[in-house]
Design an enzyme around this catalytic site. Structure first.
Site, PDB file in Angstrom:
ATOM      1  N   LYS A  32       0.842  -1.190   0.000  1.00  0.00           N
ATOM      2  CA  LYS A  32       0.000   0.000   0.000  1.00  0.00           C
ATOM      3  C   LYS A  32       0.877   1.239   0.000  1.00  0.00           C
ATOM      4  O   LYS A  32       2.001   1.222   0.516  1.00  0.00           O
ATOM      5  CB  LYS A  32      -0.900   0.040   1.225  1.00  0.00           C
ATOM      6  CG  LYS A  32      -2.199   0.792   1.010  1.00  0.00           C
ATOM      7  CD  LYS A  32      -3.196  -0.047   0.232  1.00  0.00           C
ATOM      8  CE  LYS A  32      -4.546   0.626   0.125  1.00  0.00           C
ATOM      9  NZ  LYS A  32      -5.548  -0.224  -0.535  1.00  0.00           N
TER      10      LYS A  32
ATOM     11  N   GLY B 244     -21.650   5.870   3.424  1.00  0.00           N
ATOM     12  CA  GLY B 244     -20.580   6.356   2.562  1.00  0.00           C
ATOM     13  C   GLY B 244     -20.968   6.227   1.104  1.00  0.00           C
ATOM     14  O   GLY B 244     -21.228   5.117   0.625  1.00  0.00           O
TER      15      GLY B 244
ATOM     16  N   GLY C 204     -19.156   7.425  -1.786  1.00  0.00           N
ATOM     17  CA  GLY C 204     -18.093   7.756  -2.721  1.00  0.00           C
ATOM     18  C   GLY C 204     -18.288   6.991  -4.010  1.00  0.00           C
ATOM     19  O   GLY C 204     -19.394   6.541  -4.335  1.00  0.00           O
ATOM     20  N   ASN C 205     -17.216   6.788  -4.760  1.00  0.00           N
ATOM     21  CA  ASN C 205     -17.327   6.096  -6.045  1.00  0.00           C
ATOM     22  C   ASN C 205     -17.904   4.697  -5.903  1.00  0.00           C
ATOM     23  O   ASN C 205     -18.760   4.275  -6.685  1.00  0.00           O
ATOM     24  CB  ASN C 205     -15.957   6.028  -6.718  1.00  0.00           C
ATOM     25  CG  ASN C 205     -15.457   7.379  -7.184  1.00  0.00           C
ATOM     26  OD1 ASN C 205     -16.254   8.272  -7.453  1.00  0.00           O
ATOM     27  ND2 ASN C 205     -14.149   7.537  -7.261  1.00  0.00           N
ATOM     28  N   VAL C 206     -17.440   3.957  -4.880  1.00  0.00           N
ATOM     29  CA  VAL C 206     -17.927   2.591  -4.680  1.00  0.00           C
ATOM     30  C   VAL C 206     -19.327   2.607  -4.071  1.00  0.00           C
ATOM     31  O   VAL C 206     -20.237   1.918  -4.545  1.00  0.00           O
ATOM     32  CB  VAL C 206     -16.964   1.788  -3.793  1.00  0.00           C
ATOM     33  CG1 VAL C 206     -17.541   0.399  -3.492  1.00  0.00           C
ATOM     34  CG2 VAL C 206     -15.607   1.647  -4.469  1.00  0.00           C
TER      35      VAL C 206
END
Length: 362
Positions: free
Chosen positions: A78, A193, A195-197
């Site tokens: 990461k 949440g 976001g994109n996902v």
């Protein structure tokens, strides 16, 4: 490391000061037992750069587990760039930062490859790719497999389908789509949440016939709820709402010993990384009869898709089929955990240790 699986220690952690920005670029290589390490590049604001270091250690260990559980020939790694909270990341500064990241990745000489994560995109990988060839998920027009968010959402949906079957939602004939006969129809899910996902997952869940409660720290995301005809609330209220499944889809650490007694759901399944504040929270969830599918299983669709296309050189159809296979993986883990009276987390860790050749760490 709080909240991370208890795997062996990291092979290397490299902290470099970017030549252009002076910002700390932290790359952790957790394991190369199964193959060269890979993992996303996260650019995020932290109170201290040491908090970014703690994050990269957790995230890279989870990547090892994610690849091993998926049967992929990669190790866990990461990148985290710890932005000071007041840092103004202008477009020019971000371009310089991405170049710094590319230099740091290149210096590892193929031991690690990076991809999009929180704070980065497929387009950002093009800039990183100007400095190193060890990069995944560039846009298709640049020879990559594109952003990982769609496949991550698809994989999370597959995991949720397995849990929906376990909870008795809808029907269990395995069909999908707007016909509405799949295992999520009629179940109430709280997605925390967008976001994109999370936003894509909300669309998929709506199509699957689930009743949705949506939340995000950004009030502008309420348009997703309005578009889907879903209910809206604040993130903490969504986390503790009376629903069938809570779907963490933002940052990690949301499942704490303090929050578990407040949960009013039957399962927690989502794509957010490192959901457990401490590993023992998995036992606390089981004690309350709440199913928890490890995040490194539920969120594996993105890496499965990218590796299948970019490393294994398989077709898009084969990549999608592998992502959908998460449903069967989760179903098997649930059955094994039930038969043995242990947590899904325990069964999954045994699977990962076996594939890594790692002895039981107790």
């Amino acid at each position: 490391m709080p909240g991370s699986p208890q795997w062996p220690h990291h092979e290397s952690v490299v902290i470099s000061s970017g030549a252009r920005t002076g910002l700390p670029v932290i790359i952790a290589v957790h394991s190369s037992v199964l193959g060269p390490a890979a993992g996303g590049c996260r650019i995020w604001r932290y109170p201290r750069w040491q908090d970014g270091l703690e994050d990269v250690l957790r995230l890279s260990a989870a990547m090892t587990a994610k690849f091993a559980a998926a049967g992929l020939a990669c190790g866990g790694g990461k990148t985290v760039v710890a932005l000071p909270e007041a840092y103004d990341l202008t477009p020019d500064r971000k371009h310089d930062l991405l170049s710094d990241i590319g230099d740091a990745v290149e210096a590892l000489d193929g031991r690690y490859a990076t991809a999009p994560d929180v704070g980065t995109s497929a387009e950002d990988m093009v800039v990183i790719g100007e400095r190193t060839g060890h990069v995944f998920c560039k846009p298709a027009e640049h020879g990559g497999s594109g952003g990982s968010s769609p496949a991550t959402a698809d994989g999370t949906l597959a995991a949720l389908r397995a849990v929906g079957t376990r909870l008795g939602g809808g029907t269990t004939d395995g069909t999908d789509g707007t016909g509405g006969t799949g295992p999520l129809r009629g179940l109430r899910l709280a997605v925390v949440g967008l976001g994109n996902v999370g936003s894509r997952l909300a669309d998929l869940l709506s199509e699957a016939g689930a009743e949705l409660l949506l939340s995000d720290i950004d009030p502008g995301k309420r348009e997703v709820a309005d578009r889907l005809g879903a209910a809206w609330t604040e993130p903490h209220e969504a986390l503790t709402a009376e629903v069938d499944i809570v779907v963490p889809a933002a940052l990690g650490g949301v499942l704490t010993e303090q929050i578990v007694p407040q949960l009013r759901c039957r399962a927690v399944v989502g794509p957010a990384n490192n959901q457990l504040a401490l590993p023992q929270v998995a036992d606390s969830l089981q004690a309350r009869g709440i199913v928890w599918v490890p995040d490194y299983i539920a969120s594996a669709g993105g890496v499965i898709h990218a590796v299948t296309l970019e490393l294994d050189k398989r077709t898009e159809d084969e990549a999608r089929q592998r992502v959908r296979g998460i449903e069967h993986t989760v179903a098997g883990l649930l059955q094994d955990a039930d038969s043995r009276g242990v947590t899904v987390a325990a069964v999954t860790e045994e699977l990962v240790r076996a594939r890594l050749g790692t002895p039981d760490l107790g």
